[in-house]
Design a protein around this motif. Sequence first.
Motif, PDB file in Angstrom:
ATOM      1  N   GLU A 111      -3.629  41.340  33.830  1.00 34.48           N
ATOM      2  CA  GLU A 111      -4.063  41.308  32.433  1.00 34.48           C
ATOM      3  C   GLU A 111      -4.584  39.915  32.094  1.00 34.48           C
ATOM      4  O   GLU A 111      -4.139  38.918  32.628  1.00 34.48           O
ATOM      5  N   GLU A 112      -5.539  39.882  31.201  1.00 35.46           N
ATOM      6  CA  GLU A 112      -6.149  38.622  30.798  1.00 35.46           C
ATOM      7  C   GLU A 112      -5.484  38.118  29.528  1.00 35.46           C
ATOM      8  O   GLU A 112      -5.992  38.299  28.427  1.00 35.46           O
ATOM      9  N   ILE A 113      -4.354  37.466  29.664  1.00 35.05           N
ATOM     10  CA  ILE A 113      -3.650  36.902  28.502  1.00 35.05           C
ATOM     11  C   ILE A 113      -3.410  35.426  28.761  1.00 35.05           C
ATOM     12  O   ILE A 113      -3.398  34.969  29.911  1.00 35.05           O
ATOM     13  N   TYR A 114      -3.259  34.708  27.710  1.00 35.72           N
ATOM     14  CA  TYR A 114      -2.901  33.289  27.825  1.00 35.72           C
ATOM     15  C   TYR A 114      -1.405  33.196  27.544  1.00 35.72           C
ATOM     16  O   TYR A 114      -0.921  33.736  26.554  1.00 35.72           O
ATOM     17  N   PRO A 115      -0.639  32.523  28.425  1.00 37.68           N
ATOM     18  CA  PRO A 115       0.808  32.437  28.211  1.00 37.68           C
ATOM     19  C   PRO A 115       1.126  31.638  26.950  1.00 37.68           C
ATOM     20  O   PRO A 115       0.389  30.733  26.582  1.00 37.68           O
ATOM     21  N   PRO A 116       2.198  31.990  26.290  1.00 35.96           N
ATOM     22  CA  PRO A 116       2.562  31.245  25.072  1.00 35.96           C
ATOM     23  C   PRO A 116       2.908  29.805  25.416  1.00 35.96           C
ATOM     24  O   PRO A 116       3.431  29.510  26.492  1.00 35.96           O
ATOM     25  N   ASP A 117       2.553  28.922  24.507  1.00 37.17           N
ATOM     26  CA  ASP A 117       2.839  27.495  24.714  1.00 37.17           C
ATOM     27  C   ASP A 117       4.216  27.184  24.119  1.00 37.17           C
ATOM     28  O   ASP A 117       4.328  26.790  22.962  1.00 37.17           O
ATOM     29  N   LEU A 118       5.241  27.397  24.891  1.00 36.86           N
ATOM     30  CA  LEU A 118       6.613  27.172  24.426  1.00 36.86           C
ATOM     31  C   LEU A 118       7.085  25.799  24.911  1.00 36.86           C
ATOM     32  O   LEU A 118       7.222  25.564  26.088  1.00 36.86           O
ATOM     33  N   ARG A 119       7.327  24.922  23.990  1.00 37.16           N
ATOM     34  CA  ARG A 119       7.741  23.560  24.343  1.00 37.16           C
ATOM     35  C   ARG A 119       9.166  23.270  23.856  1.00 37.16           C
ATOM     36  O   ARG A 119       9.450  22.206  23.347  1.00 37.16           O
ATOM     37  N   ARG A 120      10.025  24.241  24.016  1.00 37.80           N
ATOM     38  CA  ARG A 120      11.407  24.038  23.555  1.00 37.80           C
ATOM     39  C   ARG A 120      12.196  23.176  24.521  1.00 37.80           C
ATOM     40  O   ARG A 120      13.045  22.411  24.127  1.00 37.80           O
ATOM     41  N   THR A 121      11.937  23.352  25.813  1.00 40.27           N
ATOM     42  CA  THR A 121      12.588  22.499  26.813  1.00 40.27           C
ATOM     43  C   THR A 121      11.520  22.013  27.774  1.00 40.27           C
ATOM     44  O   THR A 121      10.412  22.565  27.843  1.00 40.27           O
ATOM     45  N   ARG A 122      11.840  21.010  28.542  1.00 34.56           N
ATOM     46  CA  ARG A 122      10.888  20.453  29.503  1.00 34.56           C
ATOM     47  C   ARG A 122      10.536  21.504  30.559  1.00 34.56           C
ATOM     48  O   ARG A 122       9.377  21.653  30.931  1.00 34.56           O
ATOM     49  N   GLU A 123      11.532  22.233  31.024  1.00 34.54           N
ATOM     50  CA  GLU A 123      11.296  23.250  32.037  1.00 34.54           C
ATOM     51  C   GLU A 123      10.378  24.344  31.518  1.00 34.54           C
ATOM     52  O   GLU A 123       9.509  24.848  32.221  1.00 34.54           O
ATOM     53  N   MET A 124      10.608  24.738  30.266  1.00 34.56           N
ATOM     54  CA  MET A 124       9.787  25.781  29.685  1.00 34.56           C
ATOM     55  C   MET A 124       8.348  25.294  29.526  1.00 34.56           C
ATOM     56  O   MET A 124       7.408  26.058  29.766  1.00 34.56           O
ATOM     57  N   ALA A 125       8.170  24.047  29.158  1.00 30.20           N
ATOM     58  CA  ALA A 125       6.818  23.497  29.048  1.00 30.20           C
ATOM     59  C   ALA A 125       6.142  23.481  30.421  1.00 30.20           C
ATOM     60  O   ALA A 125       4.947  23.789  30.541  1.00 30.20           O
ATOM     61  N   GLN A 126       6.888  23.139  31.469  1.00 29.92           N
ATOM     62  CA  GLN A 126       6.325  23.150  32.818  1.00 29.92           C
ATOM     63  C   GLN A 126       5.926  24.556  33.244  1.00 29.92           C
ATOM     64  O   GLN A 126       4.862  24.757  33.832  1.00 29.92           O
ATOM     65  N   LEU A 127       6.776  25.543  32.953  1.00 26.58           N
ATOM     66  CA  LEU A 127       6.452  26.926  33.297  1.00 26.58           C
ATOM     67  C   LEU A 127       5.228  27.411  32.524  1.00 26.58           C
ATOM     68  O   LEU A 127       4.351  28.084  33.088  1.00 26.58           O
ATOM     69  N   SER A 128       5.151  27.095  31.258  1.00 26.62           N
ATOM     70  CA  SER A 128       3.992  27.497  30.454  1.00 26.62           C
ATOM     71  C   SER A 128       2.719  26.883  31.010  1.00 26.62           C
ATOM     72  O   SER A 128       1.679  27.559  31.133  1.00 26.62           O
ATOM     73  N   ALA A 129       2.770  25.609  31.353  1.00 21.57           N
ATOM     74  CA  ALA A 129       1.593  24.929  31.898  1.00 21.57           C
ATOM     75  C   ALA A 129       1.203  25.531  33.247  1.00 21.57           C
ATOM     76  O   ALA A 129       0.009  25.725  33.532  1.00 21.57           O
ATOM     77  N   ALA A 130       2.184  25.838  34.084  1.00 19.79           N
ATOM     78  CA  ALA A 130       1.881  26.430  35.394  1.00 19.79           C
ATOM     79  C   ALA A 130       1.246  27.808  35.224  1.00 19.79           C
ATOM     80  O   ALA A 130       0.282  28.142  35.934  1.00 19.79           O
ATOM     81  N   LEU A 131       1.769  28.602  34.314  1.00 21.52           N
ATOM     82  CA  LEU A 131       1.161  29.918  34.069  1.00 21.52           C
ATOM     83  C   LEU A 131      -0.254  29.778  33.524  1.00 21.52           C
ATOM     84  O   LEU A 131      -1.154  30.558  33.877  1.00 21.52           O
ATOM     85  N   ALA A 132      -0.473  28.789  32.675  1.00 21.69           N
ATOM     86  CA  ALA A 132      -1.825  28.566  32.136  1.00 21.69           C
ATOM     87  C   ALA A 132      -2.782  28.179  33.262  1.00 21.69           C
ATOM     88  O   ALA A 132      -3.936  28.639  33.303  1.00 21.69           O
ATOM     89  N   ARG A 133      -2.313  27.349  34.214  1.00 17.92           N
ATOM     90  CA  ARG A 133      -3.163  26.956  35.344  1.00 17.92           C
ATOM     91  C   ARG A 133      -3.458  28.168  36.240  1.00 17.92           C
ATOM     92  O   ARG A 133      -4.575  28.328  36.715  1.00 17.92           O
ATOM     93  N   ILE A 134      -2.449  29.019  36.442  1.00 19.52           N
ATOM     94  CA  ILE A 134      -2.679  30.228  37.265  1.00 19.52           C
ATOM     95  C   ILE A 134      -3.705  31.114  36.601  1.00 19.52           C
ATOM     96  O   ILE A 134      -4.618  31.636  37.252  1.00 19.52           O
ATOM     97  N   GLU A 135      -3.603  31.276  35.293  1.00 16.82           N
ATOM     98  CA  GLU A 135      -4.555  32.103  34.567  1.00 16.82           C
ATOM     99  C   GLU A 135      -5.952  31.485  34.615  1.00 16.82           C
ATOM    100  O   GLU A 135      -6.935  32.197  34.777  1.00 16.82           O
ATOM    101  N   ALA A 136      -6.052  30.164  34.542  1.00 19.00           N
ATOM    102  CA  ALA A 136      -7.359  29.490  34.599  1.00 19.00           C
ATOM    103  C   ALA A 136      -7.989  29.669  35.974  1.00 19.00           C
ATOM    104  O   ALA A 136      -9.202  29.870  36.084  1.00 19.00           O
ATOM    105  N   VAL A 137      -7.170  29.600  37.039  1.00 14.51           N
ATOM    106  CA  VAL A 137      -7.696  29.787  38.392  1.00 14.51           C
ATOM    107  C   VAL A 137      -8.165  31.225  38.571  1.00 14.51           C
ATOM    108  O   VAL A 137      -9.194  31.476  39.202  1.00 14.51           O
ATOM    109  N   ARG A 138      -7.442  32.180  38.024  1.00 11.40           N
ATOM    110  CA  ARG A 138      -7.812  33.587  38.152  1.00 11.40           C
ATOM    111  C   ARG A 138      -9.133  33.884  37.437  1.00 11.40           C
ATOM    112  O   ARG A 138      -9.923  34.716  37.888  1.00 11.40           O
ATOM    113  N   GLU A 139      -9.363  33.207  36.311  1.00 12.66           N
ATOM    114  CA  GLU A 139     -10.579  33.472  35.540  1.00 12.66           C
ATOM    115  C   GLU A 139     -11.802  32.862  36.190  1.00 12.66           C
ATOM    116  O   GLU A 139     -12.917  33.313  35.981  1.00 12.66           O
ATOM    117  N   SER A 140     -11.605  31.792  36.949  1.00 12.64           N
ATOM    118  CA  SER A 140     -12.799  31.129  37.525  1.00 12.64           C
ATOM    119  C   SER A 140     -13.237  31.720  38.840  1.00 12.64           C
ATOM    120  O   SER A 140     -12.777  32.627  39.401  1.00 12.64           O
TER     121      SER A 140
END
Length: 140
Positions: A111-140
Amino acid sequence: MPTEQEVRILRAAQPANQTATREVWPDGIFFFSSLVPQVGYQDLPSFGWRLIGRLNANQFTDGLVWLRGAWFIGLFVMFAAIATITAVFVLTFIRPFEELGRSAEQIAAGEEIYPPDLRRTREMAQLSAALARIEAVRES
């Protein structure tokens, strides 16, 4: 009903041993009794006197009932506080990870969705950023 000879505190007063007990007195009432083997005051000699003090045991039932009620109320308040803290923890930390995991499953399903930008904890911010990068690689 016990006689004076059957009351332990009175028997203990004869050899002058210090003791404390709860027992039925000859009047049929329970008393907390305590024996002081020697009574003295400042410079006066003890004169061989002994002192027996007693408190009616029935006077403490109201206090015990109140204490038991307070204990149950305290227990209820403690469980309510633990439940509230647990609910806050789940809402603050666990649910956002669930949402992030759901986004990761949707991305993995194509599915073509952008992961939510959850910055509640450092780990969650890292996971959100990693998912965003995976989605960006998939789109290109």
